[in-house]
Design an enzyme around this catalytic site. Structure first.
Site, PDB file in Angstrom:
ATOM      1  N   ASP A  51     -14.606  -6.775 -14.526  1.00 43.93           N
ATOM      2  CA  ASP A  51     -13.183  -6.457 -14.483  1.00 43.93           C
ATOM      3  C   ASP A  51     -12.736  -6.018 -15.871  1.00 43.93           C
ATOM      4  OD1 ASP A  51     -10.543  -6.955 -12.714  1.00 43.93           O
ATOM      5  OD2 ASP A  51     -10.137  -7.537 -14.786  1.00 43.93           O
ATOM      6  N   ASN A  59      -2.366   1.467 -17.707  1.00 51.84           N
ATOM      7  CA  ASN A  59      -1.744   2.259 -16.635  1.00 51.84           C
ATOM      8  C   ASN A  59      -0.234   2.330 -16.793  1.00 51.84           C
ATOM      9  OD1 ASN A  59      -3.509   3.536 -14.926  1.00 51.84           O
ATOM     10  ND2 ASN A  59      -3.657   1.866 -13.449  1.00 51.84           N
ATOM     11  N   HIS A  64      -1.101   6.805 -14.890  1.00 53.45           N
ATOM     12  CA  HIS A  64      -2.277   6.673 -14.039  1.00 53.45           C
ATOM     13  C   HIS A  64      -3.333   7.737 -14.318  1.00 53.45           C
ATOM     14  CE1 HIS A  64      -0.918   3.403 -11.379  1.00 53.45           C
ATOM     15  NE2 HIS A  64       0.298   3.865 -11.638  1.00 53.45           N
ATOM     16  N   ASP A  68      -7.117   6.755 -14.799  1.00 55.27           N
ATOM     17  CA  ASP A  68      -8.211   7.343 -14.016  1.00 55.27           C
ATOM     18  C   ASP A  68      -9.322   7.865 -14.919  1.00 55.27           C
ATOM     19  OD1 ASP A  68      -6.899   6.744 -11.696  1.00 55.27           O
ATOM     20  OD2 ASP A  68      -6.246   8.801 -11.262  1.00 55.27           O
ATOM     21  N   ASP A  94      -9.693  -1.682 -11.043  1.00 52.83           N
ATOM     22  CA  ASP A  94     -10.560  -1.724 -12.227  1.00 52.83           C
ATOM     23  C   ASP A  94     -11.713  -2.701 -12.027  1.00 52.83           C
ATOM     24  OD1 ASP A  94      -8.873  -3.935 -12.200  1.00 52.83           O
ATOM     25  OD2 ASP A  94      -8.909  -4.160 -14.372  1.00 52.83           O
TER      26      ASP A  94
END
Length: 205
Positions: A51, A59, A64, A68, A94
């Site tokens: 994680d 984010n 975003h 990404d 994630d």
């Protein structure tokens, strides 16, 4: 054209569209096969649940699109960390999973092998990420469970994922940017090994 359409359907069904890694569905299928192979050959395997620390903050602050880009670079780095025959998958968000097959028959040796991979992943994911005009420094938390930590379970595939997930939360609770084993005995082995290596380094100095 029909073959091309079939390939596209297969991609959508089994691969994450952003990172092109196997998705949860394909991971579960491969894990089921890996558990059967491990039982036949009496070799250990391991799941590493990864994680990204503070991904939501990136984010929220950068958008975003930047998030990404980070996920795509993480996927590439993880893929470069594993051997042929092992699997890297993206579960969503994630969260990533690495499945290691064909580890030592000895549990302590298998735990040490999984630790080496986990520590390599932490180092690699710690390197700066060039995200367009932004350079991002990130860390990760990793939970590890060995295949035979769940003997006798009715649903070992889901059970192993849950155990690795719980171990990952222990890593976050332990300060992040680290790894933890689900099995306390294995964690003791890893901690003792790290202490020994530290003592040897100090002795050399």
């Amino acid at each position: 054209a029909r073959k091309s359409a079939e390939n596209e359907i297969n991609k959508l069904a089994f691969y994450d569209p952003l990172t092109h890694l196997p998705n949860r569905r394909l991971l579960l299928d491969r894990l089921k096969q890996a558990l059967a192979s491990s039982a036949r050959n009496e070799n250990e395997g391991a799941l590493l649940f990864i994680d990204l620390d503070n991904f939501k903050m990136l984010n929220d602050t950068r958008g975003h699109d930047i998030g990404d880009l980070l996920l795509q670079q993480v996927a590439e780095r993880l893929d470069a960390c594993i051997r042929e025959g092992d699997t890297v998958a993206r579960l969503g968000g994630d969260e990533f999973v690495v499945m290691l097959e064909g580890l030592s028959k000895n549990r302590k040796e298998a735990a040490a092998q999984a630790t080496i991979v986990g520590e390599k992943i932490i180092r690699v994911l710690n390197q700066p990420y060039p995200l367009n005009s932004v350079e991002h420094q990130g860390t990760s938390s990793i939970g590890i469970t060995l295949f035979d930590d769940l003997e006798g379970s009715e649903n070992p595939v889901d059970g192993l994922l849950k155990q690795a997930d719980l171990a990952m939360y222990q890593a976050k609770a332990g300060g992040r940017n680290t790894l933890r084993f689900f099995n306390p005995e294995m964690q003791t082995v890893v901690t003792a090994r790290a202490a020994l290596e530290s003592a040897l380094r100090e002795a050399v100095l």
